[in-house]
Write a protein that holds these residues in place. Structure first.
Motif, PDB file in Angstrom:
ATOM      1  N   TYR A  34       0.872  -1.170   0.000  1.00 20.96           N
ATOM      2  CA  TYR A  34       0.000   0.000   0.000  1.00 20.96           C
ATOM      3  C   TYR A  34       0.910   1.221   0.000  1.00 20.96           C
ATOM      4  CZ  TYR A  34      -4.019   2.989   0.906  1.00 20.96           C
ATOM      5  OH  TYR A  34      -5.018   3.943   0.789  1.00 20.96           O
ATOM      6  N   THR A  35       0.710   2.128  -0.963  1.00 17.88           N
ATOM      7  CA  THR A  35       1.654   3.226  -1.180  1.00 17.88           C
ATOM      8  C   THR A  35       0.990   4.587  -1.045  1.00 17.88           C
ATOM      9  OG1 THR A  35       3.080   1.909  -2.643  1.00 17.88           O
ATOM     10  CG2 THR A  35       3.190   4.288  -2.887  1.00 17.88           C
ATOM     11  N   TRP A  36       1.718   5.513  -0.408  1.00 16.22           N
ATOM     12  CA  TRP A  36       1.364   6.925  -0.374  1.00 16.22           C
ATOM     13  C   TRP A  36       2.396   7.656  -1.228  1.00 16.22           C
ATOM     14  CZ3 TRP A  36       1.315   3.543   3.606  1.00 16.22           C
ATOM     15  CH2 TRP A  36       0.123   3.391   4.327  1.00 16.22           C
ATOM     16  N   LEU A  37       1.960   8.281  -2.320  1.00 15.07           N
ATOM     17  CA  LEU A  37       2.878   8.875  -3.286  1.00 15.07           C
ATOM     18  C   LEU A  37       2.570  10.359  -3.474  1.00 15.07           C
ATOM     19  CD1 LEU A  37       5.058   8.605  -5.551  1.00 15.07           C
ATOM     20  CD2 LEU A  37       3.195   7.963  -7.096  1.00 15.07           C
ATOM     21  N   SER A  54      -0.937  14.072  -5.380  1.00 14.20           N
ATOM     22  CA  SER A  54      -0.745  13.070  -4.335  1.00 14.20           C
ATOM     23  C   SER A  54      -1.770  11.970  -4.544  1.00 14.20           C
ATOM     24  CB  SER A  54      -0.912  13.681  -2.945  1.00 14.20           C
ATOM     25  OG  SER A  54       0.091  14.650  -2.697  1.00 14.20           O
ATOM     26  N   VAL A  55      -1.339  10.736  -4.393  1.00 16.53           N
ATOM     27  CA  VAL A  55      -2.229   9.599  -4.591  1.00 16.53           C
ATOM     28  C   VAL A  55      -1.817   8.497  -3.622  1.00 16.53           C
ATOM     29  CG1 VAL A  55      -0.770   8.606  -6.410  1.00 16.53           C
ATOM     30  CG2 VAL A  55      -3.194   8.002  -6.310  1.00 16.53           C
ATOM     31  N   SER A  56      -2.771   7.712  -3.191  1.00 19.99           N
ATOM     32  CA  SER A  56      -2.482   6.580  -2.321  1.00 19.99           C
ATOM     33  C   SER A  56      -3.388   5.420  -2.706  1.00 19.99           C
ATOM     34  CB  SER A  56      -2.697   6.956  -0.842  1.00 19.99           C
ATOM     35  OG  SER A  56      -4.043   7.305  -0.600  1.00 19.99           O
ATOM     36  N   GLY A  57      -2.931   4.213  -2.386  1.00 18.08           N
ATOM     37  CA  GLY A  57      -3.738   3.045  -2.699  1.00 18.08           C
ATOM     38  C   GLY A  57      -2.914   1.776  -2.771  1.00 18.08           C
ATOM     39  N   ILE A  58      -3.617   0.685  -3.058  1.00 10.30           N
ATOM     40  CA  ILE A  58      -2.971  -0.620  -3.217  1.00 10.30           C
ATOM     41  C   ILE A  58      -2.022  -0.578  -4.403  1.00 10.30           C
ATOM     42  CG2 ILE A  58      -3.376  -3.051  -3.762  1.00 10.30           C
ATOM     43  CD1 ILE A  58      -4.189  -2.334  -0.952  1.00 10.30           C
ATOM     44  N   ALA A  85       1.915  -8.522 -10.506  1.00 13.78           N
ATOM     45  CA  ALA A  85       0.614  -8.398 -11.170  1.00 13.78           C
ATOM     46  C   ALA A  85       0.114  -6.957 -11.087  1.00 13.78           C
ATOM     47  CB  ALA A  85      -0.399  -9.343 -10.524  1.00 13.78           C
ATOM     48  N   PRO A  86      -0.527  -6.447 -12.153  1.00  9.06           N
ATOM     49  CA  PRO A  86      -0.980  -5.039 -12.188  1.00  9.06           C
ATOM     50  C   PRO A  86      -2.273  -4.828 -11.401  1.00  9.06           C
ATOM     51  CG  PRO A  86      -1.505  -6.116 -14.254  1.00  9.06           C
ATOM     52  CD  PRO A  86      -0.734  -7.124 -13.442  1.00  9.06           C
ATOM     53  N   THR A  87      -2.192  -4.958 -10.082  1.00  9.25           N
ATOM     54  CA  THR A  87      -3.361  -4.785  -9.221  1.00  9.25           C
ATOM     55  C   THR A  87      -3.477  -3.363  -8.671  1.00  9.25           C
ATOM     56  OG1 THR A  87      -2.082  -5.529  -7.308  1.00  9.25           O
ATOM     57  CG2 THR A  87      -3.317  -7.203  -8.519  1.00  9.25           C
ATOM     58  N   GLY A  88      -2.440  -2.556  -8.851  1.00  9.27           N
ATOM     59  CA  GLY A  88      -2.424  -1.217  -8.277  1.00  9.27           C
ATOM     60  C   GLY A  88      -3.265  -0.220  -9.054  1.00  9.27           C
ATOM     61  N   SER A  89      -3.557   0.891  -8.403  1.00  8.24           N
ATOM     62  CA  SER A  89      -4.337   1.960  -9.024  1.00  8.24           C
ATOM     63  C   SER A  89      -3.543   2.615 -10.156  1.00  8.24           C
ATOM     64  CB  SER A  89      -4.705   3.006  -7.965  1.00  8.24           C
ATOM     65  OG  SER A  89      -5.318   4.123  -8.549  1.00  8.24           O
ATOM     66  N   TYR A  90      -4.193   2.802 -11.306  1.00  6.56           N
ATOM     67  CA  TYR A  90      -3.515   3.407 -12.461  1.00  6.56           C
ATOM     68  C   TYR A  90      -4.519   4.199 -13.278  1.00  6.56           C
ATOM     69  CZ  TYR A  90      -0.664   4.068 -16.600  1.00  6.56           C
ATOM     70  OH  TYR A  90       0.037   4.635 -17.636  1.00  6.56           O
ATOM     71  N   GLN A  91      -4.164   5.435 -13.619  1.00  6.22           N
ATOM     72  CA  GLN A  91      -4.958   6.279 -14.506  1.00  6.22           C
ATOM     73  C   GLN A  91      -4.032   6.912 -15.530  1.00  6.22           C
ATOM     74  OE1 GLN A  91      -7.408   9.171 -12.488  1.00  6.22           O
ATOM     75  NE2 GLN A  91      -8.205   7.688 -11.014  1.00  6.22           N
ATOM     76  N   THR A  92      -4.372   6.783 -16.803  1.00  5.36           N
ATOM     77  CA  THR A  92      -3.574   7.377 -17.866  1.00  5.36           C
ATOM     78  C   THR A  92      -3.554   8.906 -17.728  1.00  5.36           C
ATOM     79  OG1 THR A  92      -4.175   5.576 -19.356  1.00  5.36           O
ATOM     80  CG2 THR A  92      -3.277   7.556 -20.358  1.00  5.36           C
ATOM     81  N   GLY A  93      -2.359   9.482 -17.772  1.00  5.45           N
ATOM     82  CA  GLY A  93      -2.219  10.924 -17.675  1.00  5.45           C
ATOM     83  C   GLY A  93      -2.090  11.456 -16.270  1.00  5.45           C
ATOM     84  N   LEU A  95      -0.366  12.235 -12.812  1.00  3.45           N
ATOM     85  CA  LEU A  95       1.009  12.447 -12.385  1.00  3.45           C
ATOM     86  C   LEU A  95       1.277  11.584 -11.157  1.00  3.45           C
ATOM     87  CD1 LEU A  95       3.569  14.126 -13.000  1.00  3.45           C
ATOM     88  CD2 LEU A  95       2.758  15.775 -11.297  1.00  3.45           C
ATOM     89  N   GLY A  96       1.693  10.359 -11.402  1.00  7.94           N
ATOM     90  CA  GLY A  96       1.971   9.416 -10.333  1.00  7.94           C
ATOM     91  C   GLY A  96       0.866   8.384 -10.178  1.00  7.94           C
ATOM     92  N   ASN A  97       1.231   7.110 -10.105  1.00  7.68           N
ATOM     93  CA  ASN A  97       0.300   6.010  -9.904  1.00  7.68           C
ATOM     94  C   ASN A  97       0.909   5.013  -8.925  1.00  7.68           C
ATOM     95  OD1 ASN A  97      -2.006   6.356 -11.985  1.00  7.68           O
ATOM     96  ND2 ASN A  97      -0.165   6.656 -13.231  1.00  7.68           N
ATOM     97  N   THR A  98       0.062   4.320  -8.164  1.00  6.32           N
ATOM     98  CA  THR A  98       0.565   3.301  -7.239  1.00  6.32           C
ATOM     99  C   THR A  98       0.776   1.960  -7.940  1.00  6.32           C
ATOM    100  OG1 THR A  98      -1.670   2.679  -6.527  1.00  6.32           O
ATOM    101  CG2 THR A  98      -0.542   4.427  -5.293  1.00  6.32           C
ATOM    102  N   GLY A  99       0.280   1.826  -9.169  1.00  6.18           N
ATOM    103  CA  GLY A  99       0.486   0.621  -9.966  1.00  6.18           C
ATOM    104  C   GLY A  99       1.113   0.957 -11.298  1.00  6.18           C
TER     105      GLY A  99
END
Length: 238
Positions: A34-37, A54-58, A85-93, A95-99
């Motif tokens: 679990y990451t706080w970025l 800032s983003v946080s999540g699995i 495995a790509p289980t982390g949070s990811y959104q295209t564009g 600035l920073g993702n936990t996965g």
């Protein structure tokens, strides 16, 4: 870019009593972060305007379906196959993702030496990480050759054992980034560093409680963020 990441990783493993493949000890494991970025940078597209997020999540789940170890006196020979495995949070564009939004397969071989009389421990492991494509960005990160090495001295302290040593690593991307999203071309990355390790092992009957602290500064990087890693690890074996 400037980035600060704090990650809590929980994991566990199980070792089977029955040996395989000529006396190899077999185990499996899994780890979930679990990451706080927090990340910021200047945007050329916006005239150098400073942007931040800032983003946080699995994060991405690590599964190790194969962990094999063959022991011979003070030596141990290892093979393991971590799968990310790509289980982390990811959104295209964003600035920073936990996965990372792609799979990685990372076969690793290694050898370790442990002298019970002198307390000297040393290990070297070599892996080759194969990445799949991020389908959301049509970007395939190149494969990475990595080497991890450590040397530690263990000595009695109190009711347990302390250890002090050093850990070094070298990561070199050996194939180019590719895909229609790889607009910067090959863009091979590299990182290397070395830092101190301190630890303590507390026996509890037949069980053990281990604490370890590492400071791992990066000393040579290319096409990657450059920084310092601080690790605190606690392991309970039973």
């Amino acid at each position: 870019l400037d980035a600060d990441a704090n990650t809590l990783v929980l994991g566990g493993g199980y070792g089977f009593e029955q040996t395989v493949l000529g006396g190899g000890h077999y185990a499996v494991a899994a780890f979930l972060p679990y990451t706080w970025l927090s990340i910021s940078g200047n945007s050329p597209a916006l005239g150098g305007l400073r942007i931040q997020n800032s983003v946080s999540g699995i994060g991405d789940l690590t599964v190790v379906p194969v962990m094999l170890a063959w022991k011979s006196d003070s030596w141990q020979y290892d093979f393991l196959m971590p799968v990310y495995a790509p289980t982390g949070s990811y959104q295209t564009g964003r600035l920073g993702n936990t996965g990372l939004n792609y799979w990685t397969f990372d076969p690793i071989v290694g050898v370790a030496y442990s002298n019970a009389k002198s307390g000297l421990n040393a290990a070297v492991h070599v892996g080759y990480a194969l990445n799949t494509e991020n389908n959301d960005t049509n970007y395939k990160s190149g494969d990475i050759l990595h080497v991890d090495a450590s040397v530690q001295q263990i000595f009695p302290l109190g009711s347990g054992f302390a250890n002090v040593g050093a850990e070094a690593w070298y990561f070199q991307q050996v194939t180019c980034d590719s895909g229609s999203g790889a607009t910067l071309g090959c863009f091979k990355g590299r990182t290397a560093g070395i830092g101190p390790v301190l630890g303590y092992i507390q026996p509890i009957g037949k069980e053990k409680l281990l604490f370890e602290f590492k400071w791992l500064p990066e000393l040579d990087t290319k096409n990657r963020l450059n920084g310092d890693y601080l690790w605190f690890k606690m392991v309970y074996t039973f």
